[in-house]
Design an enzyme around this catalytic site. Structure first.
Site, PDB file in Angstrom:
ATOM      1  CG  ASP A 159      37.443  33.690  36.982  1.00  0.00           C
ATOM      2  OD1 ASP A 159      36.363  34.148  36.582  1.00  0.00           O
ATOM      3  OD2 ASP A 159      38.342  34.384  37.481  1.00  0.00           O
ATOM      4  CE  LYS A 164      31.081  30.445  40.181  1.00  0.00           C
ATOM      5  NZ  LYS A 164      32.501  30.713  39.998  1.00  0.00           N
ATOM      6  N   GLY A 172      31.001  36.510  34.927  1.00  0.00           N
ATOM      7  CA  GLY A 172      30.751  36.485  33.483  1.00  0.00           C
ATOM      8  C   GLY A 172      31.089  35.152  32.875  1.00  0.00           C
ATOM      9  CG  HIS A 173      28.966  32.057  32.449  1.00  0.00           C
ATOM     10  ND1 HIS A 173      28.581  32.446  33.705  1.00  0.00           N
ATOM     11  CD2 HIS A 173      27.877  31.573  31.848  1.00  0.00           C
ATOM     12  CE1 HIS A 173      27.298  32.201  33.840  1.00  0.00           C
ATOM     13  NE2 HIS A 173      26.845  31.670  32.724  1.00  0.00           N
ATOM     14  CD  GLN A 209      31.547  37.197  42.123  1.00  0.00           C
ATOM     15  OE1 GLN A 209      30.656  37.157  42.954  1.00  0.00           O
ATOM     16  NE2 GLN A 209      31.371  37.676  40.921  1.00  0.00           N
TER      17      GLN A 209
HETATM   18  P1  IMP Z   1      34.623  43.121  42.845  1.00  0.00           P
HETATM   19  O1  IMP Z   1      33.728  41.940  43.018  1.00  0.00           O
HETATM   20  O2  IMP Z   1      34.578  43.718  41.474  1.00  0.00           O
HETATM   21  O3  IMP Z   1      34.458  44.130  43.933  1.00  0.00           O
HETATM   22  O4  IMP Z   1      36.147  42.586  43.001  1.00  0.00           O
HETATM   23  C1  IMP Z   1      36.657  42.107  44.228  1.00  0.00           C
HETATM   24  C2  IMP Z   1      37.646  40.974  43.995  1.00  0.00           C
HETATM   25  O5  IMP Z   1      36.939  39.849  43.502  1.00  0.00           O
HETATM   26  C3  IMP Z   1      38.710  41.296  42.951  1.00  0.00           C
HETATM   27  O6  IMP Z   1      39.898  40.617  43.293  1.00  0.00           O
HETATM   28  C4  IMP Z   1      38.142  40.690  41.675  1.00  0.00           C
HETATM   29  O7  IMP Z   1      39.148  40.358  40.759  1.00  0.00           O
HETATM   30  C5  IMP Z   1      37.477  39.455  42.237  1.00  0.00           C
HETATM   31  N1  IMP Z   1      36.368  38.999  41.419  1.00  0.00           N
HETATM   32  C6  IMP Z   1      35.136  39.537  41.308  1.00  0.00           C
HETATM   33  N2  IMP Z   1      34.364  38.837  40.473  1.00  0.00           N
HETATM   34  C7  IMP Z   1      35.116  37.806  40.064  1.00  0.00           C
HETATM   35  C8  IMP Z   1      34.869  36.683  39.204  1.00  0.00           C
HETATM   36  O8  IMP Z   1      33.775  36.488  38.659  1.00  0.00           O
HETATM   37  N3  IMP Z   1      35.904  35.843  39.031  1.00  0.00           N
HETATM   38  C9  IMP Z   1      37.108  35.986  39.646  1.00  0.00           C
HETATM   39  N4  IMP Z   1      37.376  37.005  40.464  1.00  0.00           N
HETATM   40  C10 IMP Z   1      36.399  37.905  40.668  1.00  0.00           C
END
Ligand code: IMP
Length: 484
Positions: A83, A86, A110-111, A288
């Site tokens: 977040d 990017k 997501g954006h 991420q």
């Molecule tokens: P997952 O990717 O849904 O398995 O989540 C694993 C961890 O990564 C969790 O703490 C989510 O909140 C975090 N996470 C996954 N995608 C994002 C993102 O795009 N931005 C911020 N945190 C993320």
């Protein structure tokens, strides 16, 4: 169009000259004010955009040049916990590249981009798709929910964006089933395992299947649809449920969506490698952030893919040596969603003020993000492990003196010389205070912000090349020319 960016043999010296003479403000890479020939003309990105002068070479010569390629692949990564903004930076840089490619993750990212008054929300499609001459790739390192992807593509079509022939989906990318999401939820609700606070998008289970070698690459589904039913049976047995009419209906819809994408599915690594040989440029878009990397993040509180820059080569099927530049994106403060260590975290009223000012609510889940001061230990780690050539600061506008009088940078963890593999339950952070800056206007960087940036450079060891001062494409200040 990219050929307009060709630089004559003297370009190296002009780089050098530009570097010496450069001050802040929107620098033009070329020294001259020549048009970049894109519709995004106001964003002249210094030292960034051109193709290598190797076009037209073949055979051994190409291979030789390939080794010395200077401009092939630029990777944009998140230097914190995701977040970082990017999406805006990729959108801003996209005009200067031929290809924009996502290399990992799925619809957990997501954006939102507002373009010509229309709002587009992307979870899977690279934002470069909004530029009509860009080729966009969903790389083999991604996990793809076809229903979500279909939805995004339908949204693009409704918005008048033609992506025929320039949106490519890797046949090696793994498919994400509705039952992956059910497994994700079941794991998060299981009191016997650590809650991660995932996005519940099924990301972990989809990557688990890939590495257990029972997953479904997109190409395999198109060859032999039954492989999905085999995986589905496996999931139902793990979930301890029998197939319901609702699930059958969901799966029929899912299969229909997957079939409808067949025309876009191909071997994406091959054209990307040929493009590099031809001297075309690729912008690899990470999702991420570094601290969520499966190997190098705050395990187990991480996502399930390689978010670091080196994920780009595996996730796109391109040679490691093709990556020539890495840009790390970071916010003026820190945020994190989900569980896991966050040494500089703020709580209470201060946290709420920062969250509101920065609009820190998850783009995918809407969850309020945890917020805190900038963590220079984590940033240094990100700059180091990704080999960042430059950093771009975002949300510089948020942390101004109407919000807080002072801001802090966490510069050390007491008793630890660097970022640990496992964080102790209580960590004491050493902070340095900085005055916040007045509301940003135009291209001027107030002295308070300049000192903040200088300290960040000192602690991270990487130059802060630009700062984003708002959500709009125009709201960017190039601070340093970006050199190879
Ligand atoms: P997952 O990717 O849904 O398995 O989540 C694993 C961890 O990564 C969790 O703490 C989510 O909140 C975090 N996470 C996954 N995608 C994002 C993102 O795009 N931005 C911020 N945190 C993320």
């Amino acid at each position: 169009m990219i050929r307009r960016f060709f630089v004559p043999a003297t370009f190296v010296s002009s780089f050098f000259f530009e570097r010496r003479g450069a001050t802040r403000s929107n620098l033009d890479f070329f020294g001259s004010r020549r048009s970049l020939g894109t519709r995004n003309m106001e964003h002249k990105v210094p030292c960034l955009c051109f193709s290598s002068p190797r076009v037209g070479l073949t055979g051994n010569l190409v291979r030789k040049c390939y080794r010395t390629a200077v401009m092939a692949v630029t990777v944009v990564i998140g230097a914190q916990w995701g977040d970082e903004g990017k999406g805006k930076i990729v959108d801003l840089l996209a005009p200067h590249f031929t290809w924009i490619a996502r290399y990992q993750g799925g619809a957990n990212a997501g954006h939102t981009i507002v373009f010509e008054g229309k709002k587009f929300v992307f979870h899977l499609v690279p934002s470069g798709i909004l530029y009509p001459d860009k080729k966009c790739v969903l790389g083999n390192g991604m996990v793809i929910d076809p229903v979500q992807l279909r939805k995004e593509m339908d949204g693009l079509a409704e918005g008048g964006i033609d992506f025929e022939g320039r949106l490519l989906i890797s046949e090696r990318a793994h498919l994400l089933l509705p039952t992956h999401q059910m497994l994700d939820r079941a794991r998060e609700e299981d009191r016997l395992v650590k809650k991660i606070g995932t996005t519940l998008r099924g990301i972990g289970p989809a990557y688990s299947d890939k590495f257990k070698r029972c997953g479904v690459p997109f190409g395999e589904f198109l060859d032999r649809e039954e492989c999905v039913d085999e995986l589905l049976r496996n999931h139902l047995s793990q979930l301890g449920i029998s197939p319901s009419p609702e699930l059958k209906e969901k799966m029929d819809f899912w299969k229909e969506a997957a079939r409808s994408l067949a025309g876009f599915v191909t071997d994406t690594g091959f054209p990307l490698r040929r493009a590099i040989e031809r001297g075309e440029t690729i912008l690899a878009e990470g999702a991420q952030g570094t601290m969520l990397d499966i190997d190098h993040g705050t395990y187990p509180y991480v996502t399930s893919s390689t978010t670091c820059a080196f994920g780009a080569t595996a996730g796109l099927g391109i040679p490691a040596r093709a990556v020539t530049r890495v840009i790390g994106i970071f916010k003026a403060y820190s945020t994190r969603v989900g569980e896991g260590p966050f040494p500089t975290e703020l709580f209470g009223e201060e946290a709420q003020r920062l969250r509101e000012a920065g609009g820190e609510y998850g783009a995918t889940t809407g969850r309020p993000r945890r917020v805190g001061w900038l963590d220079a230990v984590a940033l240094k780690y990100a700059a180091d492990i990704n080999g960042c050539d430059g950093l771009i600061l975002t949300k510089a506008d948020v942390l101004n003196n109407t919000l807080f009088e002072k801001t802090k940078i966490g510069v050390a963890y007491e008793g630890l010389s660097r970022l640990p593999r496992k964080f102790p339950p209580k960590i004491t952070v050493t902070y340095r205070d900085f005055p916040t800056w007045p509301t940003l206007r135009g291209l001027e960087i107030p002295p308070e912000l300049d000192s903040y940036l200088a300290a960040i450079e000192e602690y991270s060891g990487a130059p802060v090349i630009a700062l984003s001062t708002g959500p709009d494409r125009n709201e960017i200040i190039w601070r340093k020319p970006f050199l190879d």
